[in-house]
Design a protein around this motif. Structure first.
Motif, PDB file in Angstrom:
ATOM      1  N   THR A  91      -5.719  -5.067  -1.962  1.00 47.90           N
ATOM      2  CA  THR A  91      -4.786  -4.540  -0.962  1.00 47.90           C
ATOM      3  C   THR A  91      -3.381  -4.981  -1.344  1.00 47.90           C
ATOM      4  OG1 THR A  91      -6.447  -4.578   0.794  1.00 47.90           O
ATOM      5  CG2 THR A  91      -4.130  -4.535   1.477  1.00 47.90           C
ATOM      6  N   VAL A  92      -2.474  -4.013  -1.413  1.00 53.49           N
ATOM      7  CA  VAL A  92      -1.081  -4.297  -1.715  1.00 53.49           C
ATOM      8  C   VAL A  92      -0.264  -3.954  -0.482  1.00 53.49           C
ATOM      9  CG1 VAL A  92       0.906  -3.695  -3.154  1.00 53.49           C
ATOM     10  CG2 VAL A  92      -1.370  -3.882  -4.181  1.00 53.49           C
ATOM     11  N   ASP A  93       0.455  -4.940   0.021  1.00 51.86           N
ATOM     12  CA  ASP A  93       1.311  -4.735   1.186  1.00 51.86           C
ATOM     13  C   ASP A  93       2.602  -4.076   0.720  1.00 51.86           C
ATOM     14  OD1 ASP A  93       2.882  -4.822   3.443  1.00 51.86           O
ATOM     15  OD2 ASP A  93       2.655  -6.977   3.769  1.00 51.86           O
ATOM     16  N   GLY A  94       2.792  -2.834   1.103  1.00 53.08           N
ATOM     17  CA  GLY A  94       3.968  -2.088   0.678  1.00 53.08           C
ATOM     18  C   GLY A  94       5.124  -2.154   1.650  1.00 53.08           C
ATOM     19  N   ALA A  95       5.037  -3.021   2.640  1.00 55.06           N
ATOM     20  CA  ALA A  95       6.067  -3.107   3.683  1.00 55.06           C
ATOM     21  C   ALA A  95       7.437  -3.372   3.086  1.00 55.06           C
ATOM     22  CB  ALA A  95       5.724  -4.200   4.690  1.00 55.06           C
ATOM     23  N   GLY A  96       8.348  -2.463   3.353  1.00 47.02           N
ATOM     24  CA  GLY A  96       9.735  -2.636   2.967  1.00 47.02           C
ATOM     25  C   GLY A  96      10.017  -2.552   1.474  1.00 47.02           C
ATOM     26  N   LEU A  97       9.045  -2.135   0.670  1.00 50.77           N
ATOM     27  CA  LEU A  97       9.242  -2.077  -0.774  1.00 50.77           C
ATOM     28  C   LEU A  97       9.683  -0.685  -1.215  1.00 50.77           C
ATOM     29  CD1 LEU A  97       6.104  -4.024  -2.073  1.00 50.77           C
ATOM     30  CD2 LEU A  97       8.402  -4.903  -1.614  1.00 50.77           C
ATOM     31  N   ASP A  98      10.627  -0.635  -2.140  1.00 51.54           N
ATOM     32  CA  ASP A  98      10.974   0.646  -2.755  1.00 51.54           C
ATOM     33  C   ASP A  98       9.918   0.940  -3.825  1.00 51.54           C
ATOM     34  OD1 ASP A  98      11.595  -0.922  -5.000  1.00 51.54           O
ATOM     35  OD2 ASP A  98      13.761  -0.739  -4.706  1.00 51.54           O
ATOM     36  N   GLU A  99      10.024   2.118  -4.454  1.00 52.92           N
ATOM     37  CA  GLU A  99       8.998   2.527  -5.414  1.00 52.92           C
ATOM     38  C   GLU A  99       8.851   1.550  -6.569  1.00 52.92           C
ATOM     39  OE1 GLU A  99      10.018   6.513  -6.538  1.00 52.92           O
ATOM     40  OE2 GLU A  99       9.714   7.263  -4.510  1.00 52.92           O
ATOM     41  N   ALA A 100       9.958   1.095  -7.128  1.00 54.43           N
ATOM     42  CA  ALA A 100       9.907   0.183  -8.274  1.00 54.43           C
ATOM     43  C   ALA A 100       9.242  -1.138  -7.887  1.00 54.43           C
ATOM     44  CB  ALA A 100      11.304  -0.058  -8.831  1.00 54.43           C
ATOM     45  N   SER A 101       9.586  -1.664  -6.731  1.00 52.84           N
ATOM     46  CA  SER A 101       9.005  -2.930  -6.271  1.00 52.84           C
ATOM     47  C   SER A 101       7.521  -2.774  -5.952  1.00 52.84           C
ATOM     48  CB  SER A 101       9.745  -3.445  -5.042  1.00 52.84           C
ATOM     49  OG  SER A 101      11.099  -3.677  -5.345  1.00 52.84           O
ATOM     50  N   LEU A 102       7.155  -1.648  -5.366  1.00 46.98           N
ATOM     51  CA  LEU A 102       5.751  -1.397  -5.062  1.00 46.98           C
ATOM     52  C   LEU A 102       4.936  -1.295  -6.350  1.00 46.98           C
ATOM     53  CD1 LEU A 102       3.479  -0.909  -3.052  1.00 46.98           C
ATOM     54  CD2 LEU A 102       4.189   1.495  -2.936  1.00 46.98           C
ATOM     55  N   LEU A 103       5.480  -0.627  -7.345  1.00 49.37           N
ATOM     56  CA  LEU A 103       4.797  -0.523  -8.639  1.00 49.37           C
ATOM     57  C   LEU A 103       4.556  -1.913  -9.227  1.00 49.37           C
ATOM     58  CD1 LEU A 103       3.633   1.113 -10.979  1.00 49.37           C
ATOM     59  CD2 LEU A 103       5.974   1.310 -11.885  1.00 49.37           C
ATOM     60  N   VAL A 104       5.549  -2.771  -9.179  1.00 50.64           N
ATOM     61  CA  VAL A 104       5.402  -4.143  -9.682  1.00 50.64           C
ATOM     62  C   VAL A 104       4.313  -4.880  -8.899  1.00 50.64           C
ATOM     63  CG1 VAL A 104       6.548  -6.391  -9.880  1.00 50.64           C
ATOM     64  CG2 VAL A 104       7.728  -4.305 -10.625  1.00 50.64           C
ATOM     65  N   GLU A 105       4.300  -4.713  -7.587  1.00 51.13           N
ATOM     66  CA  GLU A 105       3.276  -5.377  -6.763  1.00 51.13           C
ATOM     67  C   GLU A 105       1.872  -4.890  -7.117  1.00 51.13           C
ATOM     68  OE1 GLU A 105       3.464  -7.930  -4.447  1.00 51.13           O
ATOM     69  OE2 GLU A 105       5.476  -8.097  -5.302  1.00 51.13           O
ATOM     70  N   VAL A 106       1.724  -3.591  -7.350  1.00 51.18           N
ATOM     71  CA  VAL A 106       0.418  -3.030  -7.728  1.00 51.18           C
ATOM     72  C   VAL A 106       0.002  -3.586  -9.087  1.00 51.18           C
ATOM     73  CG1 VAL A 106      -0.803  -0.907  -8.379  1.00 51.18           C
ATOM     74  CG2 VAL A 106       0.600  -0.964  -6.296  1.00 51.18           C
ATOM     75  N   GLU A 107       0.914  -3.599 -10.039  1.00 55.02           N
ATOM     76  CA  GLU A 107       0.596  -4.120 -11.376  1.00 55.02           C
ATOM     77  C   GLU A 107       0.226  -5.604 -11.315  1.00 55.02           C
ATOM     78  OE1 GLU A 107       3.112  -1.538 -14.557  1.00 55.02           O
ATOM     79  OE2 GLU A 107       4.296  -2.830 -13.234  1.00 55.02           O
ATOM     80  N   THR A 108       0.944  -6.370 -10.534  1.00 49.81           N
ATOM     81  CA  THR A 108       0.664  -7.803 -10.389  1.00 49.81           C
ATOM     82  C   THR A 108      -0.715  -8.020  -9.764  1.00 49.81           C
ATOM     83  OG1 THR A 108       3.027  -8.277 -10.181  1.00 49.81           O
ATOM     84  CG2 THR A 108       1.501  -9.955  -9.332  1.00 49.81           C
ATOM     85  N   ALA A 109      -1.025  -7.249  -8.736  1.00 53.89           N
ATOM     86  CA  ALA A 109      -2.323  -7.361  -8.073  1.00 53.89           C
ATOM     87  C   ALA A 109      -3.460  -6.962  -9.017  1.00 53.89           C
ATOM     88  CB  ALA A 109      -2.346  -6.513  -6.812  1.00 53.89           C
ATOM     89  N   CYS A 156     -10.428  -0.050  -6.445  1.00 53.66           N
ATOM     90  CA  CYS A 156      -9.707   0.735  -5.442  1.00 53.66           C
ATOM     91  C   CYS A 156      -8.577  -0.135  -4.905  1.00 53.66           C
ATOM     92  CB  CYS A 156     -10.622   1.136  -4.289  1.00 53.66           C
ATOM     93  SG  CYS A 156     -11.735   2.474  -4.695  1.00 53.66           S
ATOM     94  N   VAL A 157      -7.370   0.377  -5.032  1.00 57.29           N
ATOM     95  CA  VAL A 157      -6.185  -0.326  -4.570  1.00 57.29           C
ATOM     96  C   VAL A 157      -5.684   0.369  -3.309  1.00 57.29           C
ATOM     97  CG1 VAL A 157      -3.822  -1.024  -5.113  1.00 57.29           C
ATOM     98  CG2 VAL A 157      -5.559  -0.957  -6.939  1.00 57.29           C
ATOM     99  N   PHE A 158      -5.708  -0.360  -2.209  1.00 59.85           N
ATOM    100  CA  PHE A 158      -5.215   0.156  -0.935  1.00 59.85           C
ATOM    101  C   PHE A 158      -3.738  -0.169  -0.832  1.00 59.85           C
ATOM    102  CE2 PHE A 158      -5.041  -1.037   3.836  1.00 59.85           C
ATOM    103  CZ  PHE A 158      -4.419   0.161   4.169  1.00 59.85           C
ATOM    104  N   ILE A 159      -2.910   0.875  -0.796  1.00 52.97           N
ATOM    105  CA  ILE A 159      -1.481   0.694  -0.571  1.00 52.97           C
ATOM    106  C   ILE A 159      -1.283   0.707   0.935  1.00 52.97           C
ATOM    107  CG2 ILE A 159       0.831   1.596  -0.974  1.00 52.97           C
ATOM    108  CD1 ILE A 159      -0.236   2.812  -3.577  1.00 52.97           C
ATOM    109  N   ASP A 160      -1.083  -0.469   1.470  1.00 51.24           N
ATOM    110  CA  ASP A 160      -1.018  -0.680   2.911  1.00 51.24           C
ATOM    111  C   ASP A 160       0.428  -0.556   3.390  1.00 51.24           C
ATOM    112  OD1 ASP A 160      -1.578  -1.377   5.511  1.00 51.24           O
ATOM    113  OD2 ASP A 160      -2.109  -3.458   5.071  1.00 51.24           O
ATOM    114  N   ILE A 161       0.684   0.490   4.123  1.00 46.55           N
ATOM    115  CA  ILE A 161       2.010   0.786   4.670  1.00 46.55           C
ATOM    116  C   ILE A 161       1.872   0.854   6.189  1.00 46.55           C
ATOM    117  CG2 ILE A 161       3.928   2.443   4.674  1.00 46.55           C
ATOM    118  CD1 ILE A 161       3.543   1.323   1.936  1.00 46.55           C
ATOM    119  N   SER A 162       2.814   0.302   6.905  1.00 48.54           N
ATOM    120  CA  SER A 162       2.750   0.287   8.369  1.00 48.54           C
ATOM    121  C   SER A 162       2.833   1.698   8.941  1.00 48.54           C
ATOM    122  CB  SER A 162       3.886  -0.551   8.938  1.00 48.54           C
ATOM    123  OG  SER A 162       5.125   0.122   8.733  1.00 48.54           O
ATOM    124  N   LEU A 163       2.338   1.833  10.150  1.00 46.95           N
ATOM    125  CA  LEU A 163       2.418   3.120  10.842  1.00 46.95           C
ATOM    126  C   LEU A 163       3.864   3.575  10.982  1.00 46.95           C
ATOM    127  CD1 LEU A 163       1.229   5.517  12.383  1.00 46.95           C
ATOM    128  CD2 LEU A 163       1.215   4.068  14.446  1.00 46.95           C
TER     129      LEU A 163
END
Length: 176
Positions: A149-167, A101-108
């Motif tokens: 947990t992937v911190d999605g703060a300030g990431l665009d879709e492409a960058s978030l995808l890379v972070e998820v894949e890396t994690a 389970c990958v939690f995409i953590d985005i701020s409120l």
């Protein structure tokens, strides 16, 4: 964690976190099917999440969501869960059998920027609960069920995808 039966990935997080968008892209990269569990719920019930909430209330929607999750096989899939999936321990334990389970953590504040249609979005919470209340209630649940947990703060879709894949790669290498 219980025995993993496939190489699936389960995405959890708040509405607006990017689970469906990232999930579709990740499924393409992995060569597996993408499943949006909100769509499974709507298909089963023949109406939108918001229509279910309006007619039957948030507890009904949460119960239907748990039932749909428990009745489905998620082998070799990328699964984007509804934001309220974490209210069912049984459903989450079932999902975790298929992969991490990958939690995409985005701020409120980021969620507030992204979710402009809160009242029509089909978000399962008690009447009168605002987005901040939903976020505060769910955050500890996302943290509890997250294998990654992937911190999605300030990431665009492409960058978030890379972070998820890396994690995911790091998680897989760790042999968990």
């Amino acid at each position: 964690m219980s025995e993993v039966v496939s190489s699936s990935v389960v995405l959890i997080g708040m509405p607006g976190a990017g689970k469906s968008t990232i999930g579709q892209a990740l499924a393409l990269r992995l060569g597996v099917e993408f499943v949006d569990t909100d769509r499974l719920i709507e298909q089963r019930e023949g109406r939108s999440l918001q229509a279910m909430l309006d007619a039957s209330g948030y507890q009904y929607l949460r119960a239907i969501e748990a039932d749909v999750l428990l009745r489905n096989d998620f082998v070799n899939k990328v699964v984007a869960t509804g934001g309220s999936a974490v209210y069912s321990d049984a459903a989450m334990m079932h999902l975790r059998r298929f992969g991490p389970c990958v939690f995409i953590d985005i701020s409120l504040s980021a969620i507030e920027d992204r979710v402009q249609n809160f009242a029509e979005r089909g978000i399962a919470g008690p009447p009168g609960q605002d987005l901040q209340g939903v976020y505060s209630e769910r955050l500890p649940l996302y943290q509890r069920y997250a294998d990654i947990t992937v911190d999605g703060a300030g990431l665009d879709e492409a960058s978030l995808l890379v972070e998820v894949e890396t994690a995911l790669a790091a998680y897989t290498r760790s042999g968990v």
